[in-house]
Write a protein that holds these residues in place. Structure first.
Motif, mmCIF file in Angstrom:
data_model
loop_
_atom_site.group_PDB
_atom_site.id
_atom_site.type_symbol
_atom_site.label_atom_id
_atom_site.label_comp_id
_atom_site.label_asym_id
_atom_site.label_seq_id
_atom_site.Cartn_x
_atom_site.Cartn_y
_atom_site.Cartn_z
ATOM 1 N N TYR A 128 5.588 4.019 3.119
ATOM 2 C CA TYR A 128 4.929 3.602 1.888
ATOM 3 C C TYR A 128 5.658 2.389 1.319
ATOM 4 O O TYR A 128 6.846 2.175 1.575
ATOM 5 N N TRP A 129 4.950 1.598 0.509
ATOM 6 C CA TRP A 129 5.548 0.370 -0.008
ATOM 7 C C TRP A 129 6.875 0.596 -0.731
ATOM 8 O O TRP A 129 7.828 -0.165 -0.516
ATOM 9 N N THR A 176 1.726 -1.607 4.703
ATOM 10 C CA THR A 176 2.476 -0.359 4.612
ATOM 11 C C THR A 176 1.535 0.824 4.446
ATOM 12 O O THR A 176 0.325 0.662 4.296
ATOM 13 N N SER A 177 2.091 2.033 4.526
ATOM 14 C CA SER A 177 1.414 3.318 4.249
ATOM 15 C C SER A 177 0.682 3.926 5.431
ATOM 16 O O SER A 177 0.089 4.988 5.307
ATOM 17 N N ASP A 230 0.824 -1.209 0.000
ATOM 18 C CA ASP A 230 0.000 0.000 0.000
ATOM 19 C C ASP A 230 0.861 1.264 0.000
ATOM 20 O O ASP A 230 1.932 1.300 0.615
ATOM 21 N N GLY A 231 0.379 2.290 -0.679
ATOM 22 C CA GLY A 231 1.017 3.595 -0.618
ATOM 23 C C GLY A 231 1.773 4.005 -1.860
ATOM 24 O O GLY A 231 2.435 5.048 -1.859
ATOM 25 N N ASN A 232 1.677 3.228 -2.940
ATOM 26 C CA ASN A 232 2.409 3.583 -4.163
ATOM 27 C C ASN A 232 1.995 4.947 -4.710
ATOM 28 O O ASN A 232 2.844 5.756 -5.116
ATOM 29 N N ARG A 251 0.480 7.500 -3.136
ATOM 30 C CA ARG A 251 0.839 8.612 -2.241
ATOM 31 C C ARG A 251 2.339 8.874 -2.273
ATOM 32 O O ARG A 251 2.779 10.021 -2.231
ATOM 33 N N TRP A 252 3.120 7.804 -2.359
ATOM 34 C CA TRP A 252 4.571 7.964 -2.485
ATOM 35 C C TRP A 252 4.901 8.748 -3.755
ATOM 36 O O TRP A 252 5.740 9.653 -3.739
ATOM 37 N N GLY A 281 7.083 0.671 -7.100
ATOM 38 C CA GLY A 281 6.681 -0.175 -5.981
ATOM 39 C C GLY A 281 6.731 -1.654 -6.322
ATOM 40 O O GLY A 281 7.338 -2.460 -5.599
#
Length: 231
Positions: free
Chosen positions: A209-210, A184-185, A14-16, A18-19, A34
């Protein structure tokens, strides 16, 4: 083997997006970077003697995102799956609704499963693509019902015969239940990931984040699991 070593670790990648936003990149860039981390993280899991890892790469809900983003994401996932197939390092298995995937993605997944079936490794990798926990259970029940129908067993009689063990076999396919869930995230929920098999899993969350997930994060998660079992 360490008696408190998890036998099945699940990771929500999770979080690709947002990263990517924080780094001034597109969502597709975030997914590509990611998912490109997957082989490295799997090598850490293998070194930690974890025999089974499930990676949640795409949920059924993700399929309802903007069509252009989903199309790009499918291309990225296809590349990631083929990369795992070409490496020949780990056995690959698909979790999810293959019928919900474009033919090229479903074909890549089938190829990875077939090509890796005899991989000389102690690590099996489940790729959860077009996966949802409730959908997984529903599909398992449908398979059981279809099997009973082929045997000529009426629905009311099948309902009497249904056991927890039947569902375990239909859902897990002989694989062990989830021991440790890593997300993650910063999100602190399972979102239905391995809803049946993860009923007793330890949960470990990280704000990273991932794409920023490190070996230290994995070590921290495994330490959390061991300490929880010692308690």
């Amino acid at each position: 083997m360490n008696p408190v070593q998890p036998q099945h670790v699940g990771i929500v990648l999770d979080g690709n997006r947002r990263w990517a936003k924080e780094h001034g990149l597109s969502a597709s860039d975030g997914h590509r970077i990611g998912f490109g981390r997957i082989p490295e993280v799997l090598s850490w899991c293998e070194a930690s003697q974890i025999p089974l890892v499930t990676l949640w790469m795409l949920s059924t809900e993700n399929l309802r995102r903007d069509p252009a983003e989903v199309e790009a994401l499918m291309e990225i996932i296809t590349g990631a799956v083929l990369q795992l197939s070409w490496s020949g390092r780990w056995r690959v298995r698909h979790l999810g609704e293959a019928d919900a995937l474009p033919s090229r993605v479903a074909q890549a997944v089938r190829h990875a499963e077939q090509a890796s079936a005899s991989a000389p490794t102690a690590l099996t990798v489940n790729l959860a693509i077009a996966y949802g926990g409730r959908v997984e259970i529903t599909s398992a029940v449908r398979r059981l019902m279809a099997g009973w129908a082929r045997e000529g067993i009426a629905a009311d009689e099948a309902a009497k015969q249904l056991t927890v063990e039947d569902l375990c076999r239909a859902i897990n396919g002989g694989q062990p239940d989830l021991d440790l869930l890593i997300r993650t995230s910063g999100e602190r929920r399972s979102s239905g990931f391995l809803l049946w098999g993860g009923v007793g899993a330890e949960l470990w969350f990280t704000p990273a984040y991932w794409p920023d997930f490190t070996r230290q994060h994995l070590t921290q998660a495994l330490t959390h699991y061991r300490e929880a079992h010692r308690r």
